[in-house]
Design a protein around this motif. Structure first.
Motif, short mmCIF file in Angstrom:
data_model
loop_
_atom_site.label_atom_id
_atom_site.label_comp_id
_atom_site.label_asym_id
_atom_site.label_seq_id
_atom_site.Cartn_x
_atom_site.Cartn_y
_atom_site.Cartn_z
N GLU A 199 0.82 -1.23 0.15
CA GLU A 199 0.05 0.00 -0.01
C GLU A 199 0.90 1.17 0.02
O GLU A 199 0.50 2.16 -0.44
CB GLU A 199 -0.91 0.03 1.20
CG GLU A 199 -1.94 -1.24 1.19
CD GLU A 199 -2.64 -1.11 2.40
OE1 GLU A 199 -2.40 -0.46 3.59
OE2 GLU A 199 -3.54 -2.05 2.71
N LYS A 200 2.07 1.18 0.63
CA LYS A 200 2.90 2.32 0.56
C LYS A 200 4.06 1.99 0.10
O LYS A 200 5.29 2.81 0.38
CB LYS A 200 3.14 2.59 2.46
CG LYS A 200 1.66 3.33 2.95
CD LYS A 200 1.82 3.65 4.35
CE LYS A 200 0.52 4.22 4.84
NZ LYS A 200 0.81 4.61 6.31
N GLY A 201 4.18 1.22 -0.65
CA GLY A 201 5.66 0.95 -1.51
C GLY A 201 6.00 -0.62 -1.64
O GLY A 201 5.23 -1.52 -1.21
N ALA A 202 7.07 -0.82 -1.68
CA ALA A 202 7.62 -2.22 -2.15
C ALA A 202 7.75 -3.06 -0.56
O ALA A 202 8.01 -2.47 0.42
CB ALA A 202 9.02 -2.18 -2.88
N VAL A 203 7.24 -4.27 -0.64
CA VAL A 203 7.16 -4.95 0.48
C VAL A 203 7.91 -6.07 0.26
O VAL A 203 8.02 -6.84 -1.11
CB VAL A 203 5.75 -5.31 1.25
CG1 VAL A 203 5.33 -3.89 1.80
CG2 VAL A 203 5.18 -5.57 0.13
N LEU A 204 8.31 -6.91 1.19
CA LEU A 204 8.94 -8.29 1.13
C LEU A 204 7.78 -9.39 1.71
O LEU A 204 7.22 -9.42 2.76
CB LEU A 204 9.98 -8.66 2.09
CG LEU A 204 11.33 -7.81 1.53
CD1 LEU A 204 12.48 -7.98 2.54
CD2 LEU A 204 11.82 -7.93 0.34
N CYS A 211 11.75 -1.29 2.45
CA CYS A 211 12.73 -0.17 2.99
C CYS A 211 13.12 -0.22 4.45
O CYS A 211 14.36 -0.08 4.85
CB CYS A 211 12.14 1.17 2.96
SG CYS A 211 10.33 1.42 3.73
N ARG A 212 12.35 -0.88 5.34
CA ARG A 212 12.88 -1.20 6.58
C ARG A 212 13.77 -2.29 6.89
O ARG A 212 14.74 -2.14 7.58
CB ARG A 212 11.43 -1.31 7.53
CG ARG A 212 10.51 -0.27 7.67
CD ARG A 212 9.69 -0.48 8.71
NE ARG A 212 8.55 0.57 8.82
CZ ARG A 212 7.61 0.65 9.67
NH1 ARG A 212 7.25 -0.31 10.35
NH2 ARG A 212 6.90 1.75 9.87
N ALA A 213 13.63 -3.28 5.96
CA ALA A 213 14.33 -4.40 5.85
C ALA A 213 15.92 -4.15 5.54
O ALA A 213 16.74 -4.53 6.12
CB ALA A 213 13.67 -5.40 5.27
N THR A 214 15.81 -3.08 4.79
CA THR A 214 17.21 -2.67 4.06
C THR A 214 17.77 -1.54 4.75
O THR A 214 19.03 -1.18 4.72
CB THR A 214 17.06 -2.32 2.68
OG1 THR A 214 16.22 -1.47 2.18
CG2 THR A 214 16.81 -3.87 1.83
N GLY A 215 17.04 -0.94 5.87
CA GLY A 215 17.62 0.14 6.46
C GLY A 215 17.84 1.42 5.91
O GLY A 215 18.56 2.39 6.21
#
Length: 395
Positions: A205-210, A223-227
């Motif tokens: 919903e707000k960008g790419a996810v894993l 983005c959070r997983a890659t920092g």
């Protein structure tokens, strides 16, 4: 050297601090009292109660990189005393703990000075203690620890411990550190690391996810997983896939489930070539839409039926709307209050238009009406003396 400081609340008391410093022999290999005693903490509590302070004890935990000699410890404690102007009269307790073969020290100082009753200075105490620690590291040749700002820059924001544990439950091989390292190396290394961990990219919903490659369950925001920030990760995707530069997210995959039943991403239809055959349901939907369009076109062309709502007058609807608005406002009014205000306005107008003589008479009458009335005082009867002085006089 790492220094941590806390302030002990007077309402909670010093029993927990005393137990932590002096009684936990099962957690420490050695507990050695270097200065003060248990009574120093209770004296600090009594001083704070007498002064009415919120805090009673300032507690400092000192963890050096290497063992401190007595002279080094004494010099460092003197620098703390000088920096915060503690003075020699404050009750204090200095304890040495040895845990896992390493020493660290605890300093507990009273917040209130017994002589002047002044409270210990606490302005910018964290920064000042960090400066003392960095100075000690330079003088003694220890490894300089990163400051708070450096630790904040090195720490990836937005990925909590709860989110990491949830991601590990969904994907047991989830390794955020490996993802960050592969992200720095480039798109090929990042894609290989995703395959190794059994993950794939999807549009959220707000960008790419894993998501999990096997079940499609949501694991973490990419983005959070890659920092990195969301915009930076989006730029990375656009650089790796130049053909989708104008797309919001170039990596578009089918929808997946976050695990709670909600769809985290939207399903995307596969691209179709011009003139390709479609399914029966799509044909029926297209056929129905074309029939509806043809019927509307037929009605419009023959002129037998006017457009819907064309002949209606809007005056009646406007009148009904105004009436409903008026009734709504009327129900919101307090009629008694409105009448009272109207009477006050009329009285003020009469007072302004009345002659000067009448206004003076009204003011006198109002003053008499509001004058405080005292009840009449009771009459005090004359008291005759019960003792007669003449009866003792002899004839």
């Amino acid at each position: 050297m790492i220094i941590q400081t806390t302030r002990i609340n007077r309402a909670g008391g010093v029993h927990y601090l005393a137990s932590h410093l002096l009684d936990k022999t099962d957690e420490n290999e050695l507990i050695e009292i270097l200065a003060g005693d248990r009574d120093a903490l209770h004296d600090a509590q009594a001083l704070a109660s007498a002064r009415g302070c919120r805090y009673s004890v300032r507690h400092l935990s000192i963890s050096p990189e290497r063992e401190m000699t007595p002279m080094q410890l004494s010099a460092f404690l003197r620098s703390v005393d000088t920096e915060f102007r503690i003075g020699p009269d404050r009750p204090r307790l200095v304890v040495r703990h040895i845990k896992n073969g390493r020493s660290h020290f605890h300093l507990a100082v009273a917040e209130v000075d017994p002589g002047t009753l002044r409270v210990l200075d606490c302005k910018n105490d964290y920064r000042r203690l960090e400066d003392l620690a960095r100075r000690y590291e330079v003088e003694q040749g220890e490894t300089a620890q990163p400051a708070r700002a450096e630790r904040r820059r090195n720490r990836a924001e937005g990925f909590s411990d709860t989110a990491r544990k949830r991601a590990e439950r969904v994907a047991p091989s989830f390794d955020r550190t490996a993802l960050r390292k592969s992200f720095v190396k480039g798109g090929a290394a990042f894609g290989a690391e995703l395959d190794r961990q059994g993950l794939r990219l999807a549009e959220g919903e707000k960008g790419a996810v894993l998501v999990s490659a096997a079940s499609g369950t949501f694991v973490s925001a990419a983005c959070r997983a890659t920092g990195v920030k969301r915009a930076e990760f989006q730029k990375f995707l656009q650089e790796e896939n130049p053909n989708a530069r104008h797309s919001r997210n170039p990596l578009r995959v089918p929808e997946h489930d976050r695990g709670d039943g909600a769809q985290h991403a939207k399903a995307l239809a596969a691209p179709r070539a011009p003139g390709a055959a479609r399914g029966a349901r799509q044909d029926r939907a297209t056929d129905g839409n074309s029939r509806a369009h043809s019927r509307r076109a037929a009605h419009t062309g023959n002129g037998a039926q006017e457009p819907r709502g064309k002949g209606r007058s809007s005056a009646a609807s406007i009148a009904r709307t105004r009436e409903r608005l008026f009734l709504h406002r009327l129900t919101k009014l307090d009629l008694d209050d409105l009448l009272r205000r109207a009477m006050e306005l009329a009285a003020s107008i009469m007072v302004m238009l009345a002659p000067e003589r009448d206004r003076l008479a009204w003011r006198i009458a109002e003053a008499k009406r509001t004058q405080r009335q005292f009840p009449p005082a009771e009459r005090i009867e004359e008291q005759r003396p019960t003792y007669d002085l003449t009866r003792r006089i002899r004839p």
